[in-house]
Design an enzyme around this catalytic site. Sequence first.
Site, PDB file in Angstrom:
ATOM      1  N   GLY A   1     -29.518 -52.179  80.831  1.00 30.00           N
ATOM      2  CA  GLY A   1     -29.988 -50.631  80.539  1.00 30.00           C
ATOM      3  C   GLY A   1     -31.389 -50.083  79.766  1.00 30.00           C
ATOM      4  O   GLY A   1     -32.131 -50.842  80.119  1.00 30.00           O
TER       5      GLY A   1
ATOM      6  N   GLU B   1     -28.242 -50.985  85.793  1.00 33.59           N
ATOM      7  CA  GLU B   1     -26.949 -51.274  85.622  1.00 33.59           C
ATOM      8  C   GLU B   1     -26.724 -51.065  83.587  1.00 33.59           C
ATOM      9  O   GLU B   1     -26.663 -51.357  83.252  1.00 33.59           O
ATOM     10  CB  GLU B   1     -26.255 -52.880  85.743  1.00 33.59           C
ATOM     11  CG  GLU B   1     -26.728 -53.545  86.537  1.00 33.59           C
ATOM     12  CD  GLU B   1     -25.572 -54.884  86.144  1.00 33.59           C
ATOM     13  OE1 GLU B   1     -25.749 -55.771  87.332  1.00 33.59           O
ATOM     14  OE2 GLU B   1     -26.826 -55.983  84.915  1.00 33.59           O
TER      15      GLU B   1
ATOM     16  N   ARG C   1     -19.971 -52.018  65.126  1.00 31.33           N
ATOM     17  CA  ARG C   1     -21.340 -52.041  65.898  1.00 31.33           C
ATOM     18  C   ARG C   1     -22.285 -52.495  64.390  1.00 31.33           C
ATOM     19  O   ARG C   1     -23.337 -53.098  64.463  1.00 31.33           O
ATOM     20  CB  ARG C   1     -22.140 -50.982  66.677  1.00 31.33           C
ATOM     21  CG  ARG C   1     -20.789 -50.986  67.514  1.00 31.33           C
ATOM     22  CD  ARG C   1     -21.861 -49.955  68.952  1.00 31.33           C
ATOM     23  NE  ARG C   1     -23.222 -50.737  69.451  1.00 31.33           N
ATOM     24  CZ  ARG C   1     -24.748 -50.803  69.125  1.00 31.33           C
ATOM     25  NH1 ARG C   1     -25.029 -49.749  67.929  1.00 31.33           N
ATOM     26  NH2 ARG C   1     -25.476 -51.228  69.424  1.00 31.33           N
TER      27      ARG C   1
ATOM     28  N   CYS D   1     -10.157 -53.777  54.142  1.00 30.25           N
ATOM     29  CA  CYS D   1      -9.900 -54.884  53.955  1.00 30.25           C
ATOM     30  C   CYS D   1     -10.741 -56.494  53.781  1.00 30.25           C
ATOM     31  O   CYS D   1     -10.688 -57.141  54.153  1.00 30.25           O
ATOM     32  CB  CYS D   1      -8.921 -55.906  53.401  1.00 30.25           C
ATOM     33  SG  CYS D   1      -7.967 -54.776  52.265  1.00 30.25           S
TER      34      CYS D   1
ATOM     35  N   TYR E   1     -19.799 -49.569  72.849  1.00 30.74           N
ATOM     36  CA  TYR E   1     -19.182 -50.521  72.709  1.00 30.74           C
ATOM     37  C   TYR E   1     -19.128 -49.804  70.992  1.00 30.74           C
ATOM     38  O   TYR E   1     -18.750 -50.551  70.369  1.00 30.74           O
ATOM     39  CB  TYR E   1     -20.187 -51.171  72.219  1.00 30.74           C
ATOM     40  CG  TYR E   1     -20.980 -51.432  73.306  1.00 30.74           C
ATOM     41  CD1 TYR E   1     -20.887 -52.718  74.754  1.00 30.74           C
ATOM     42  CD2 TYR E   1     -22.404 -50.946  74.138  1.00 30.74           C
ATOM     43  CE1 TYR E   1     -21.115 -52.885  76.079  1.00 30.74           C
ATOM     44  CE2 TYR E   1     -23.559 -51.386  75.587  1.00 30.74           C
ATOM     45  CZ  TYR E   1     -22.489 -52.200  76.327  1.00 30.74           C
ATOM     46  OH  TYR E   1     -23.099 -52.218  77.324  1.00 30.74           O
TER      47      TYR E   1
HETATM   48  C1  LIG Z   1     -23.112 -55.512  79.080  1.00 28.49           C
HETATM   49  C2  LIG Z   1     -24.223 -55.713  80.979  1.00 28.49           C
HETATM   50  C3  LIG Z   1     -24.738 -54.669  80.626  1.00 28.49           C
HETATM   51  C4  LIG Z   1     -25.380 -53.041  79.977  1.00 28.49           C
HETATM   52  O1  LIG Z   1     -26.071 -53.268  78.765  1.00 28.49           O
HETATM   53  P1  LIG Z   1     -26.274 -51.741  78.386  1.00 28.49           P
HETATM   54  O2  LIG Z   1     -26.961 -52.503  76.816  1.00 28.49           O
HETATM   55  O3  LIG Z   1     -25.089 -51.277  77.390  1.00 28.49           O
HETATM   56  O4  LIG Z   1     -27.133 -51.101  78.543  1.00 28.49           O
HETATM   57  C5  LIG Z   1     -25.457 -54.477  82.032  1.00 28.49           C
HETATM   58  N1  LIG Z   1     -25.201 -55.623  83.179  1.00 28.49           N
HETATM   59  C6  LIG Z   1     -25.079 -56.793  82.666  1.00 28.49           C
HETATM   60  C7  LIG Z   1     -24.792 -57.653  83.388  1.00 28.49           C
HETATM   61  C8  LIG Z   1     -24.015 -56.494  81.224  1.00 28.49           C
HETATM   62  O5  LIG Z   1     -23.707 -57.727  81.337  1.00 28.49           O
END
Ligand SMILES: *Cc1c(COP(=O)(O)O)cnc(C)c1O
Length: 411
Positions: free
Chosen positions: A227, A268, A307, A337, A365
Amino acid sequence: MKLHSDHYEFPGGIDPLTLTEKYGSPLYVYEGETIERQYRRLAGAFSVPRLRIHYACKALTNISVLRFIRRLGAGLDTVSIQEVHLGLRAGFKPEEILYTPNCVSMEEIGMAVELGVHINIDNLSILEVFGHEYPNVPVCIRINPHIMAGGHTKTSVGHIDSKFGISIHQLPHLLKIVEATGQVVEGMHMHTGSDILDADIFLNAAEILLATAMNFSELRYIDFGRGCKVPYVEGVISPDIEELGARLSSRFNAFCQEYGRDLDLLFEPGKFLVSEAGHFLVKTNVIKTTPSTLFAGIDSGLNHLIRPMFYDAHHEILNVSRPLGKPRIYTVVGYICETDTFGSNRKIAEIQEGDVLCLKNAGAYCFSMSSNYNSRYRPAEVFLYQGKDHLIRQRETLEDLLRNQIEITSF
Ligand SMILES: *Cc1c(COP(=O)(O)O)cnc(C)c1O
């Protein structure tokens, strides 16, 4: 969520305090409009004949969120067979789903083949076995371009020590396997982690991917993974997705000319689509002063949002109940805890016990990494769209904690 004179509002004028009264606390709230805006922004940044945006659903897998994102026109990027099942259940067609596992069994990959989704392979030994077992199933190859992106080592996945992808230095071996098994390579993929802030570094990695792609004559798509980092800290500029889109598009179009055919360009995004849309509303249980620190203790912890403790991630924290109070310096901690600090020495409008706080950027996340640690229930999730609030996950109950446990009553 925006400040309107003396109170916060979600899009459509929805008051966060009404939501915590209605659904309880802690509560995850997602803004549909923000997901829509991010999707359109990403789609608009590219000018290529065939763009496909695959939502990396591990960021947030609620089935209603998946349905919403499908309706926007996205495909799906999945990393487990369970995510494939969820995607199919949400209405994605198998051909709209890419399955990108790492270190899973051949048996699981076989299940994904049965379901008809696209298969992404990131290991030579698996590629070889796959090629013998399924010589007629096309595959995508995940390469590792060995680019060290900035950011946290736990989220940087393209560097030389990373477990992900087939090293570009193994290309000769890769080609031998493909030739010997006769399998069709339909896609080239990389995912370098979303912490690359610099378009130049990303484009260097893209060059490596495209150069590798030239070795395969039957490609249908090139998947640039990742991303885009989202700004978690106020004032840090969001990376310019428009600049990246324009530069990558022109490079990709030139590549297609050279390749002799228009290929699909895939992206993606996970957090780019959903991070900003999410808000985590919590209630302040206690205010505690020690000789050094003013603590606000909330009704949540690393069981709901890990996170900050796991990645040192920064989530901005607001006092939703009293936004205009005089700012004071707080360390916001959870009730688990273990040391579960959400933020140290943060300037927040004066907090009183019972006040609702909001952790921003809680779409990606956050819920998807939540657990039942300390035997706490996972929170409810609410989806806002066009001025309406929809409960999309109930808060858990004791029944949920006991669901798969087998109670030996003679003990
Ligand atoms: C986690 C992941 C993403 C997305 O990552 P982001 O940082 O949330 O955008 C894209 N491609 C693959 C293969 C991933 O494992």
